[in-house]
Motif scaffolding. Structure first.
Motif, mmCIF file in Angstrom:
data_model
loop_
_atom_site.group_PDB
_atom_site.id
_atom_site.type_symbol
_atom_site.label_atom_id
_atom_site.label_comp_id
_atom_site.label_asym_id
_atom_site.label_seq_id
_atom_site.Cartn_x
_atom_site.Cartn_y
_atom_site.Cartn_z
ATOM 1 N N UNK A 1 -7.943 -26.282 -3.540
ATOM 2 C CA UNK A 1 -7.563 -25.726 -2.249
ATOM 3 C C UNK A 1 -8.594 -24.726 -1.748
ATOM 4 N N UNK A 2 -9.036 -23.832 -2.624
ATOM 5 C CA UNK A 2 -9.993 -22.798 -2.230
ATOM 6 C C UNK A 2 -11.309 -23.422 -1.773
ATOM 7 N N UNK A 3 -11.753 -24.466 -2.464
ATOM 8 C CA UNK A 3 -12.994 -25.147 -2.062
ATOM 9 C C UNK A 3 -12.823 -25.819 -0.696
ATOM 10 N N UNK A 4 -11.651 -26.421 -0.484
ATOM 11 C CA UNK A 4 -11.389 -27.071 0.803
ATOM 12 C C UNK A 4 -11.384 -26.051 1.943
ATOM 13 N N UNK A 5 -10.812 -24.875 1.684
ATOM 14 C CA UNK A 5 -10.722 -23.863 2.730
ATOM 15 C C UNK A 5 -12.092 -23.308 3.091
ATOM 16 N N UNK A 6 -12.968 -23.195 2.107
ATOM 17 C CA UNK A 6 -14.345 -22.776 2.412
ATOM 18 C C UNK A 6 -15.015 -23.784 3.331
ATOM 19 N N UNK A 7 -14.773 -25.076 3.071
ATOM 20 C CA UNK A 7 -15.344 -26.132 3.910
ATOM 21 C C UNK A 7 -14.794 -26.090 5.327
ATOM 22 N N UNK A 8 -13.577 -25.543 5.496
ATOM 23 C CA UNK A 8 -12.946 -25.472 6.817
ATOM 24 C C UNK A 8 -13.260 -24.165 7.547
ATOM 25 N N UNK A 9 -14.144 -23.349 6.964
ATOM 26 C CA UNK A 9 -14.572 -22.132 7.646
ATOM 27 C C UNK A 9 -13.766 -20.892 7.328
ATOM 28 N N UNK B 1 -8.499 -25.998 10.847
ATOM 29 C CA UNK B 1 -9.836 -25.407 10.751
ATOM 30 C C UNK B 1 -9.842 -23.955 11.225
ATOM 31 N N UNK B 2 -10.682 -23.144 10.583
ATOM 32 C CA UNK B 2 -10.766 -21.725 10.917
ATOM 33 C C UNK B 2 -11.985 -21.401 11.766
ATOM 34 N N UNK B 3 -12.799 -22.394 12.074
ATOM 35 C CA UNK B 3 -13.983 -22.211 12.908
ATOM 36 C C UNK B 3 -14.131 -23.415 13.827
ATOM 37 N N UNK B 4 -14.933 -23.265 14.883
ATOM 38 C CA UNK B 4 -15.222 -24.390 15.755
ATOM 39 C C UNK B 4 -16.407 -25.193 15.262
ATOM 40 N N UNK B 5 -17.110 -24.687 14.256
ATOM 41 C CA UNK B 5 -18.151 -25.453 13.574
ATOM 42 C C UNK B 5 -17.891 -25.288 12.082
ATOM 43 N N UNK B 6 -17.688 -26.399 11.376
ATOM 44 C CA UNK B 6 -17.226 -26.341 9.993
ATOM 45 C C UNK B 6 -18.384 -26.451 9.004
ATOM 46 N N UNK B 7 -18.392 -25.601 7.973
ATOM 47 C CA UNK B 7 -19.434 -25.681 6.939
ATOM 48 C C UNK B 7 -19.532 -27.066 6.311
ATOM 49 N N UNK B 8 -18.381 -27.757 6.151
ATOM 50 C CA UNK B 8 -18.386 -29.106 5.577
ATOM 51 C C UNK B 8 -19.280 -30.034 6.386
ATOM 52 N N UNK B 9 -19.135 -30.021 7.696
ATOM 53 C CA UNK B 9 -19.924 -30.889 8.565
ATOM 54 C C UNK B 9 -21.370 -30.412 8.668
ATOM 55 N N UNK B 10 -21.582 -29.092 8.589
ATOM 56 C CA UNK B 10 -22.947 -28.560 8.634
ATOM 57 C C UNK B 10 -23.732 -29.010 7.411
ATOM 58 N N UNK B 11 -23.091 -28.998 6.251
ATOM 59 C CA UNK B 11 -23.757 -29.481 5.029
ATOM 60 C C UNK B 11 -24.154 -30.944 5.166
ATOM 61 N N UNK B 12 -23.257 -31.736 5.737
ATOM 62 C CA UNK B 12 -23.535 -33.156 5.909
ATOM 63 C C UNK B 12 -24.681 -33.384 6.898
ATOM 64 N N UNK C 1 -8.313 -33.050 13.901
ATOM 65 C CA UNK C 1 -7.149 -33.754 13.356
ATOM 66 C C UNK C 1 -7.385 -34.145 11.899
ATOM 67 N N UNK C 2 -8.597 -34.656 11.601
ATOM 68 C CA UNK C 2 -8.903 -35.085 10.227
ATOM 69 C C UNK C 2 -8.875 -33.914 9.253
ATOM 70 N N UNK C 3 -9.235 -32.711 9.729
ATOM 71 C CA UNK C 3 -9.331 -31.551 8.843
ATOM 72 C C UNK C 3 -8.016 -30.797 8.682
ATOM 73 N N UNK C 4 -6.984 -31.151 9.457
ATOM 74 C CA UNK C 4 -5.707 -30.437 9.416
ATOM 75 C C UNK C 4 -4.816 -30.981 8.307
#
Length: 403
Positions: free
Chosen positions: A74-82, A146-157, A57-60
């Motif tokens: 936008x492009x940076x945000x989309x990379x973070x969303x997978x 989100x485009x993945x079930x595990x997000x690069x944004x959260x993985x970095x964190x 929900x937070x990522x939508x």
């Protein structure tokens, strides 16, 4: 669950379609009027951990006409969303950028959307056909999930390398244990195909996972403190207890088989029309409901029309033209039954079976490996290019086998 195997593009896409449709129902501002949805899931899918609903929900986000936002942000945000940057968008979860034009295919949308900017302002939003790249329609807003079930944004964190990020890392990235049942709203009806059997399957899957975990830890492939990547049956049962449930078990010994136990097989007439018509009359006079599904519907109507002239009935059977394998009797109450009769009960007919060709004798599974030599290069359907390193012996279910 402890095997680090690729899920595959199709599997990821189909799972995302489901959790996206379910997840959007929990965002009031973005709630769409969807047609009723039926989700079919095996026990293993229920056990699989996924992106927590709260993080989904937070990522939508929604993008709207005339909204001001920097394209590069936008492009940076989309990379973070997978999302995956590509030259041409052909599948959900991809995006591309060409100057002031950005294409993106969100799993929440049926088709990709082309976003044209005028400076930092969204000038147009156009849905297009990916194969021909032709515009289909213009829209006023688009939902980006989100485009993945595990997000690069959260993985970095979480301090996890995003270069080789996959769903195996879900329990490492998210401490909160969420599964498919956590995406369901309170209005959803959960139908269980025999709850007792589901528990047995869940226990078997967990036993297999624990054996694999022990082997992986002994070989140094997995750390001893690796978090559990699945939901146990007790955790699933806790989630199910918060839902409206219907157990479809027909096992008379099951304490949950309230619904499935109400069904029994229907009577068979083997083409004897007179007893069949008399049976219809008797049941209709008892105020029971009858539904007849047959390929010979005009003939049955004609036979009943001739018979009912001498039958004192207040209502009629329901005639439906079609093909079903067999019917049933539903004991709706102590005094009321519902009958579904098909050609199988009326005439003794079964489904027409397509003609099949004789099967060729199958080769032993190891035949394709006979020519392999140590250090040969191979291509695996899931993992890609690899090098053959020989056979290893493993003990599974008390039997030693080669792998």
């Amino acid at each position: 669950f402890y095997e680090q195997a690729a899920w595959g593009t199709t599997n990821r896409r189909e799972r995302l379609r489901v959790i996206t449709k379910l997840g959007l129902q929990h965002i009031p501002a973005m709630r769409k009027r969807l047609s009723p949805m039926i989700v079919v899931a095996p026990v293993r899918a229920l056990m699989t951990r996924m992106l927590p609903r709260r993080e989904f929900i937070k990522a939508t986000r929604q993008l709207k006409l005339s909204q001001r936002i920097q394209p590069m942000q936008l492009l940076r945000d989309w990379l973070d969303l997978g999302y995956q940057p590509v030259d041409v968008v052909l599948e959900p979860g991809q995006y591309t950028s060409r100057g002031g034009i950005v294409d993106i295919w969100s799993p929440a949308e049926g088709l990709p959307v082309r976003i044209e900017f005028f400076g930092d302002e969204i000038d147009t939003l156009r849905v297009f056909e990916p194969a021909s790249q032709r515009t289909i329609s213009q829209v006023e807003q688009v939902t980006i999930t989100p485009a993945r079930e595990v997000l690069p944004l959260h993985a970095n964190m979480a301090g996890i390398d995003t270069e080789a990020l996959d769903e195996f890392d879900i329990p490492l990235v998210y401490q909160e244990k969420n599964g498919l049942l956590d995406y369901l709203s309170s209005s959803v009806l959960v139908c269980l195909d025999d709850q007792e059997y589901m528990q047995t399957v869940s226990d078997d899957v967990e036993d297999q996972a624990l054996r694999m975990r022990d082997d992986a830890i002994k070989e140094g492939i997995l750390s001893a403190d690796h978090p559990v990547p699945y939901l146990t049956w007790s955790e699933l049962n806790d989630s199910l207890s918060r839902q409206k449930r219907l157990d479809l078990s027909s096992n008379p010994d099951s304490e949950n088989a309230v619904f499935g136990g109400c069904f029994t097989s229907g009577p068979r007439f083997g083409g004897r029309i007179k007893p069949f018509l008399e049976f219809l009359t008797e049941e209709l006079q008892s105020n029971n409901k009858l539904y007849l599904v047959s390929r010979q519907m005009p003939r049955l109507r004609e036979l009943w029309s001739e018979h009912e002239q001498n039958a004192a009935v207040d209502h009629q059977p329901v005639f439906l033209e079609g093909i079903l394998r067999e019917g049933w009797i539903l004991q709706k109450s102590e005094t009321e039954q519902i009958f579904l009769l098909t050609d199988g009960e009326i005439f003794g007919w079964e489904h027409l079976k397509p003609r099949t060709r004789p099967k060729q004798a199958s080769e032993a599974p190891e035949t394709s490996f006979e020519d392999l030599r140590i250090a040969d290069w191979v291509v695996h359907v899931d993992y890609g290019i690899g090098q053959y390193a020989g056979l290893v012996k493993r003990t599974l279910d008390g039997a030693e086998r080669e792998f």
